[in-house]
Design a protein around this motif. Structure first.
Motif, PDB file in Angstrom:
ATOM      1  N   THR A   1       0.689  -1.017   0.055  1.00 44.11           N
ATOM      2  CA  THR A   1      -0.262   0.048  -0.287  1.00 44.11           C
ATOM      3  C   THR A   1       0.778   1.542   0.526  1.00 44.11           C
ATOM      4  O   THR A   1       2.196   1.390   0.022  1.00 44.11           O
ATOM      5  N   PRO A   2       0.536   2.360  -0.204  1.00 44.57           N
ATOM      6  CA  PRO A   2       1.448   3.356  -0.068  1.00 44.57           C
ATOM      7  C   PRO A   2       1.926   3.775   1.229  1.00 44.57           C
ATOM      8  O   PRO A   2       3.254   3.876   1.267  1.00 44.57           O
ATOM      9  N   ALA A   3       0.957   3.510   2.657  1.00 45.68           N
ATOM     10  CA  ALA A   3       1.790   4.211   3.116  1.00 45.68           C
ATOM     11  C   ALA A   3       2.538   3.101   3.716  1.00 45.68           C
ATOM     12  O   ALA A   3       3.953   3.299   4.649  1.00 45.68           O
ATOM     13  N   LEU A   4       2.842   1.357   3.448  1.00 46.47           N
ATOM     14  CA  LEU A   4       3.539   0.798   3.769  1.00 46.47           C
ATOM     15  C   LEU A   4       5.048   0.879   3.358  1.00 46.47           C
ATOM     16  O   LEU A   4       6.065   0.547   3.258  1.00 46.47           O
ATOM     17  N   ARG A   5       4.544   1.348   1.672  1.00 48.37           N
ATOM     18  CA  ARG A   5       5.744   1.209   0.974  1.00 48.37           C
ATOM     19  C   ARG A   5       6.314   2.705   1.383  1.00 48.37           C
ATOM     20  O   ARG A   5       8.015   2.618   0.946  1.00 48.37           O
ATOM     21  N   GLU A   6       6.179   3.717   2.302  1.00 43.84           N
ATOM     22  CA  GLU A   6       6.899   4.754   1.861  1.00 43.84           C
ATOM     23  C   GLU A   6       7.624   4.371   3.858  1.00 43.84           C
ATOM     24  O   GLU A   6       8.605   5.261   3.784  1.00 43.84           O
ATOM     25  N   ALA A   7       6.987   3.718   4.568  1.00 45.78           N
ATOM     26  CA  ALA A   7       7.719   3.241   5.902  1.00 45.78           C
ATOM     27  C   ALA A   7       8.390   1.929   5.491  1.00 45.78           C
ATOM     28  O   ALA A   7       9.786   2.581   6.651  1.00 45.78           O
ATOM     29  N   MET A   8       8.764   1.483   4.302  1.00 49.56           N
ATOM     30  CA  MET A   8       9.859   0.407   3.877  1.00 49.56           C
ATOM     31  C   MET A   8      10.545   1.371   3.443  1.00 49.56           C
ATOM     32  O   MET A   8      12.548   1.375   4.102  1.00 49.56           O
ATOM     33  N   THR A   9      10.408   2.723   2.802  1.00 51.03           N
ATOM     34  CA  THR A   9      11.069   3.118   1.662  1.00 51.03           C
ATOM     35  C   THR A   9      11.780   4.457   3.283  1.00 51.03           C
ATOM     36  O   THR A   9      13.047   4.125   3.231  1.00 51.03           O
ATOM     37  N   ALA A  10      11.172   4.081   4.222  1.00 57.76           N
ATOM     38  CA  ALA A  10      11.859   5.461   5.358  1.00 57.76           C
ATOM     39  C   ALA A  10      12.843   4.740   6.330  1.00 57.76           C
ATOM     40  O   ALA A  10      14.342   4.913   6.625  1.00 57.76           O
ATOM     41  N   THR A  11      13.012   3.041   5.967  1.00 58.16           N
ATOM     42  CA  THR A  11      14.016   2.146   7.110  1.00 58.16           C
ATOM     43  C   THR A  11      15.435   3.196   6.233  1.00 58.16           C
ATOM     44  O   THR A  11      16.411   2.335   6.955  1.00 58.16           O
ATOM     45  N   GLY A  12      15.389   2.575   4.716  1.00 57.48           N
ATOM     46  CA  GLY A  12      16.509   2.933   4.306  1.00 57.48           C
ATOM     47  C   GLY A  12      17.093   1.927   3.391  1.00 57.48           C
ATOM     48  O   GLY A  12      18.294   1.405   3.259  1.00 57.48           O
ATOM     49  N   LEU A  13      16.495  -0.009   4.206  1.00 52.44           N
ATOM     50  CA  LEU A  13      16.438  -0.716   4.330  1.00 52.44           C
ATOM     51  C   LEU A  13      16.307  -1.089   2.399  1.00 52.44           C
ATOM     52  O   LEU A  13      15.076  -0.852   1.830  1.00 52.44           O
ATOM     53  N   PRO A  14      17.042  -2.100   1.404  1.00 56.86           N
ATOM     54  CA  PRO A  14      16.134  -2.952   0.306  1.00 56.86           C
ATOM     55  C   PRO A  14      14.797  -3.589   0.124  1.00 56.86           C
ATOM     56  O   PRO A  14      14.951  -4.305   1.691  1.00 56.86           O
ATOM     57  N   PHE A  15      13.865  -2.928  -0.610  1.00 50.26           N
ATOM     58  CA  PHE A  15      12.904  -3.793   0.073  1.00 50.26           C
ATOM     59  C   PHE A  15      12.005  -4.940  -1.081  1.00 50.26           C
ATOM     60  O   PHE A  15      12.281  -3.872  -2.225  1.00 50.26           O
ATOM     61  N   LEU A  16      11.117  -6.041  -1.435  1.00 51.31           N
ATOM     62  CA  LEU A  16      10.757  -6.285  -2.210  1.00 51.31           C
ATOM     63  C   LEU A  16       9.456  -6.447  -2.080  1.00 51.31           C
ATOM     64  O   LEU A  16       8.738  -6.798  -1.726  1.00 51.31           O
ATOM     65  N   PRO A  17       9.118  -5.464  -2.321  1.00 50.79           N
ATOM     66  CA  PRO A  17       6.950  -5.224  -2.467  1.00 50.79           C
ATOM     67  C   PRO A  17       6.239  -6.412  -3.084  1.00 50.79           C
ATOM     68  O   PRO A  17       7.015  -6.814  -4.437  1.00 50.79           O
ATOM     69  N   GLY A  18       5.180  -6.801  -2.468  1.00 52.63           N
ATOM     70  CA  GLY A  18       4.711  -8.273  -3.170  1.00 52.63           C
ATOM     71  C   GLY A  18       3.668  -7.919  -3.993  1.00 52.63           C
ATOM     72  O   GLY A  18       3.217  -6.607  -3.635  1.00 52.63           O
ATOM     73  N   VAL A  19       3.019  -8.195  -5.247  1.00 51.35           N
ATOM     74  CA  VAL A  19       2.756  -7.685  -6.095  1.00 51.35           C
ATOM     75  C   VAL A  19       1.807  -9.091  -6.589  1.00 51.35           C
ATOM     76  O   VAL A  19       2.131  -9.776  -6.755  1.00 51.35           O
ATOM     77  N   SER A  20       1.343  -8.212  -7.325  1.00 51.06           N
ATOM     78  CA  SER A  20       0.381 -10.046  -8.293  1.00 51.06           C
ATOM     79  C   SER A  20      -0.263  -9.632  -9.192  1.00 51.06           C
ATOM     80  O   SER A  20      -1.338 -10.268 -10.013  1.00 51.06           O
ATOM     81  N   SER A  21      -0.061  -8.553 -10.039  1.00 52.58           N
ATOM     82  CA  SER A  21      -1.337  -8.496 -11.414  1.00 52.58           C
ATOM     83  C   SER A  21      -0.049  -7.391 -11.751  1.00 52.58           C
ATOM     84  O   SER A  21       0.817  -6.904 -11.011  1.00 52.58           O
ATOM     85  N   ALA A  22      -0.083  -7.073 -13.617  1.00 52.92           N
ATOM     86  CA  ALA A  22       0.226  -5.889 -13.790  1.00 52.92           C
ATOM     87  C   ALA A  22       0.538  -4.266 -13.818  1.00 52.92           C
ATOM     88  O   ALA A  22       1.195  -3.416 -12.860  1.00 52.92           O
ATOM     89  N   SER A  23      -1.278  -3.922 -12.554  1.00 56.12           N
ATOM     90  CA  SER A  23      -0.935  -2.804 -12.350  1.00 56.12           C
ATOM     91  C   SER A  23      -0.350  -2.828 -10.525  1.00 56.12           C
ATOM     92  O   SER A  23      -0.101  -1.790 -10.487  1.00 56.12           O
TER      93      SER A  23
END
Length: 212
Positions: free
Chosen positions: A96-118
């Motif tokens: 989600t946008p909030a989760l993406r921002e939180a993971m980015t804020a850690t400064g760590l590399p991250f692999l966000p999960g997706v299951s569609s092209a969109s």
């Protein structure tokens, strides 16, 4: 080797990332040591048990050759807690946008999960090109990932969910797959019994799956 680890580089460290559920933090260090000895240095400890954060702390402190990360990041607080515990990377089943921002804020590399092209395109808009494809088998498997390669050539995936030693090579043969995530490396009975030799052997078999 991993001081400046990026999400894209993470996909190239090993063909298989063990997806680990740890119920007892006492098992964390010998389990991680067995996986590393078998040739799989990247370890995803899922935040599905009360022992997970303590397990990450112990692995980070006592198994220097392990690149330990946290999986099942589903809330912004999960990202912060995992980073504080010593995680080297983060993995989420969706994003989600909030989760993406939180993971980015850690400064760590991250692999966000997706299951569609969109979903992949939404992350691509933010410059995120290394993704987790989940649940891989249920969401379309290798055929679906192959179809994404044409319209999204700049995106690479770590498919996870339902992958087996038999199906892993088919995923790894795809040009847009860097590695796969698998839970078969750490069978519950082997962890419970402390059968680290079995886990090391499973890791060695998985480490040999790299096809390119």
């Amino acid at each position: 080797m991993t001081a400046d680890l990026t999400a894209d580089a993470l996909l190239d460290l090993a063909p298989v990332v063990p997806v680990v559920v740890i119920d007892d933090a006492e098992a964390a260090v010998p389990l991680a040591a067995a996986l590393v000895a078998g040739g799989l240095p990247v370890i995803e400890v899922t935040l599905r048990t009360p022992a997970a954060l303590a397990a990450i702390e112990r692995i980070a402190a006592q198994v220097p050759d392990a690149v330990v990360g946290a999986g099942t990041i589903v809330r912004p607080q999960d990202a912060a807690d995992a980073a504080a515990a010593g995680s080297r990377f983060l993995v989420s089943p969706g994003c989600t946008p909030a989760l993406r921002e939180a993971m980015t804020a850690t400064g760590l590399p991250f692999l966000p999960g997706v299951s569609s092209a969109s979903e992949a395109m939404a992350l691509l808009e933010h410059g995120i090109t290394a993704l987790k494809f989940f649940p891989a088998e249920a969401a379309g498997g290798t055929a679906y990932l192959k179809s994404l390669g044409g319209p999204l050539p700049g995106v690479r995936f770590c498919p996870t969910g339902g992958i087996t030693p038999a199906s892993a090579p088919d995923y790894l043969a795809l040009p847009n797959v860097g590695c796969v995530g698998g839970s078969w490396l750490t069978p519950a009975d082997a962890v419970k019994d402390g059968d680290w030799d079995r886990i090391r052997a499973l890791a060695a078999e998985a480490a040999a799956l790299r096809t390119r």
